[in-house]
Scaffold this motif. Sequence first.
Motif, PDB file in Angstrom:
ATOM      1  N   THR A  68      21.995  13.585  53.476  1.00 52.67           N
ATOM      2  CA  THR A  68      21.547  12.354  52.845  1.00 52.67           C
ATOM      3  C   THR A  68      20.864  11.605  54.119  1.00 52.67           C
ATOM      4  N   ILE A  69      19.483  11.328  53.836  1.00 52.82           N
ATOM      5  CA  ILE A  69      18.826  10.588  54.824  1.00 52.82           C
ATOM      6  C   ILE A  69      18.693   9.208  54.345  1.00 52.82           C
ATOM      7  N   SER A  70      18.556   8.246  55.250  1.00 50.04           N
ATOM      8  CA  SER A  70      18.395   6.757  54.860  1.00 50.04           C
ATOM      9  C   SER A  70      18.032   5.861  56.285  1.00 50.04           C
ATOM     10  N   ARG A  71      17.830   4.867  55.952  1.00 51.63           N
ATOM     11  CA  ARG A  71      16.861   4.086  57.253  1.00 51.63           C
ATOM     12  C   ARG A  71      17.231   2.596  56.944  1.00 51.63           C
ATOM     13  N   ASP A  72      17.210   1.929  58.143  1.00 51.73           N
ATOM     14  CA  ASP A  72      17.269   0.528  58.364  1.00 51.73           C
ATOM     15  C   ASP A  72      15.974   0.195  58.883  1.00 51.73           C
ATOM     16  N   ASN A  73      14.738  -0.460  58.133  1.00 52.57           N
ATOM     17  CA  ASN A  73      13.714  -0.713  58.585  1.00 52.57           C
ATOM     18  C   ASN A  73      13.699  -1.884  59.687  1.00 52.57           C
ATOM     19  N   ALA A  74      14.414  -2.748  59.404  1.00 51.58           N
ATOM     20  CA  ALA A  74      14.489  -3.842  60.298  1.00 51.58           C
ATOM     21  C   ALA A  74      15.005  -3.496  61.790  1.00 51.58           C
ATOM     22  N   LYS A  75      16.046  -2.404  61.618  1.00 51.11           N
ATOM     23  CA  LYS A  75      16.475  -1.796  63.279  1.00 51.11           C
ATOM     24  C   LYS A  75      15.778  -0.622  63.582  1.00 51.11           C
ATOM     25  N   LYS A  76      14.746  -0.184  62.724  1.00 50.52           N
ATOM     26  CA  LYS A  76      13.794   0.929  63.080  1.00 50.52           C
ATOM     27  C   LYS A  76      14.835   2.147  63.384  1.00 50.52           C
ATOM     28  N   VAL A  77      15.897   2.171  62.560  1.00 54.20           N
ATOM     29  CA  VAL A  77      16.692   3.440  62.535  1.00 54.20           C
ATOM     30  C   VAL A  77      16.635   4.359  61.420  1.00 54.20           C
ATOM     31  N   VAL A  78      17.021   5.618  61.695  1.00 48.02           N
ATOM     32  CA  VAL A  78      16.865   6.362  60.450  1.00 48.02           C
ATOM     33  C   VAL A  78      18.282   7.443  60.720  1.00 48.02           C
ATOM     34  N   TYR A  79      18.923   7.627  59.599  1.00 45.49           N
ATOM     35  CA  TYR A  79      20.440   8.308  59.585  1.00 45.49           C
ATOM     36  C   TYR A  79      20.133   9.575  58.901  1.00 45.49           C
ATOM     37  N   LEU A  80      21.119  10.398  59.498  1.00 39.33           N
ATOM     38  CA  LEU A  80      21.338  11.800  58.474  1.00 39.33           C
ATOM     39  C   LEU A  80      22.767  11.999  58.372  1.00 39.33           C
ATOM     40  N   GLN A  81      23.203  11.842  57.113  1.00 42.78           N
ATOM     41  CA  GLN A  81      24.538  12.176  56.782  1.00 42.78           C
ATOM     42  C   GLN A  81      24.875  13.542  56.361  1.00 42.78           C
ATOM     43  N   MET A  82      25.255  14.143  57.401  1.00 43.77           N
ATOM     44  CA  MET A  82      25.715  15.760  57.045  1.00 43.77           C
ATOM     45  C   MET A  82      26.845  16.044  56.646  1.00 43.77           C
ATOM     46  N   ASN A  83      27.254  16.500  55.297  1.00 41.77           N
ATOM     47  CA  ASN A  83      28.284  17.013  54.850  1.00 41.77           C
ATOM     48  C   ASN A  83      28.379  18.646  54.557  1.00 41.77           C
ATOM     49  N   SER A  84      29.560  18.928  54.322  1.00 42.39           N
ATOM     50  CA  SER A  84      29.644  20.428  54.040  1.00 42.39           C
ATOM     51  C   SER A  84      28.930  21.447  55.202  1.00 42.39           C
ATOM     52  N   LEU A  85      29.128  21.079  56.395  1.00 42.70           N
ATOM     53  CA  LEU A  85      28.200  21.843  57.403  1.00 42.70           C
ATOM     54  C   LEU A  85      28.672  23.170  57.115  1.00 42.70           C
ATOM     55  N   GLU A  86      27.697  24.283  57.259  1.00 43.97           N
ATOM     56  CA  GLU A  86      27.902  25.515  57.416  1.00 43.97           C
ATOM     57  C   GLU A  86      27.385  25.841  58.996  1.00 43.97           C
ATOM     58  N   PRO A  87      27.964  27.225  59.380  1.00 41.52           N
ATOM     59  CA  PRO A  87      27.413  27.516  60.616  1.00 41.52           C
ATOM     60  C   PRO A  87      25.988  27.966  60.566  1.00 41.52           C
ATOM     61  N   GLU A  88      25.398  28.126  59.584  1.00 40.62           N
ATOM     62  CA  GLU A  88      23.871  28.303  59.501  1.00 40.62           C
ATOM     63  C   GLU A  88      23.215  26.805  60.027  1.00 40.62           C
TER      64      GLU A  88
END
Length: 123
Positions: A68-88
């Motif tokens: 899931t990607i999200s962002r905070d425009n006021a802080k100029k920050v973008v996040y990437l929440q990564m779940n169910s990670l795989e070796p690939e």
Amino acid sequence: QVQVVESGGGLVQAGGSLRLSCAASGSILRINVMGWYRQAPGQQRELVARITSGGTPNYADFVKGRFTISRDNAKKVVYLQMNSLEPEDTAVYYCNTDAILYEGGVYSERRYWGQGTQVTVSS
């Protein structure tokens, strides 16, 4: 001068989660699209996800339902929440920002990249 700095990478077991963050700073008037890309050894850099200034996300098929990607425009920050990670998913993850600058009376849009953060998923 604009800086883009990623954080949050690391080593995790398959099935685990990580949250990446990317902060842009400097003489930025506004940021349009922010995105995450990744590059595995011997592979080309590929798009993982990106998000518009209005919050509309776009994902690569291989991460749909897991990241899931999200962002905070006021802080100029973008996040990437990564779940169910795989070796690939093991790769260096890079953030980019399409920043609007105002310099010398002129508006311009430039793309800036961070230095990357390593994500390693063990099986």
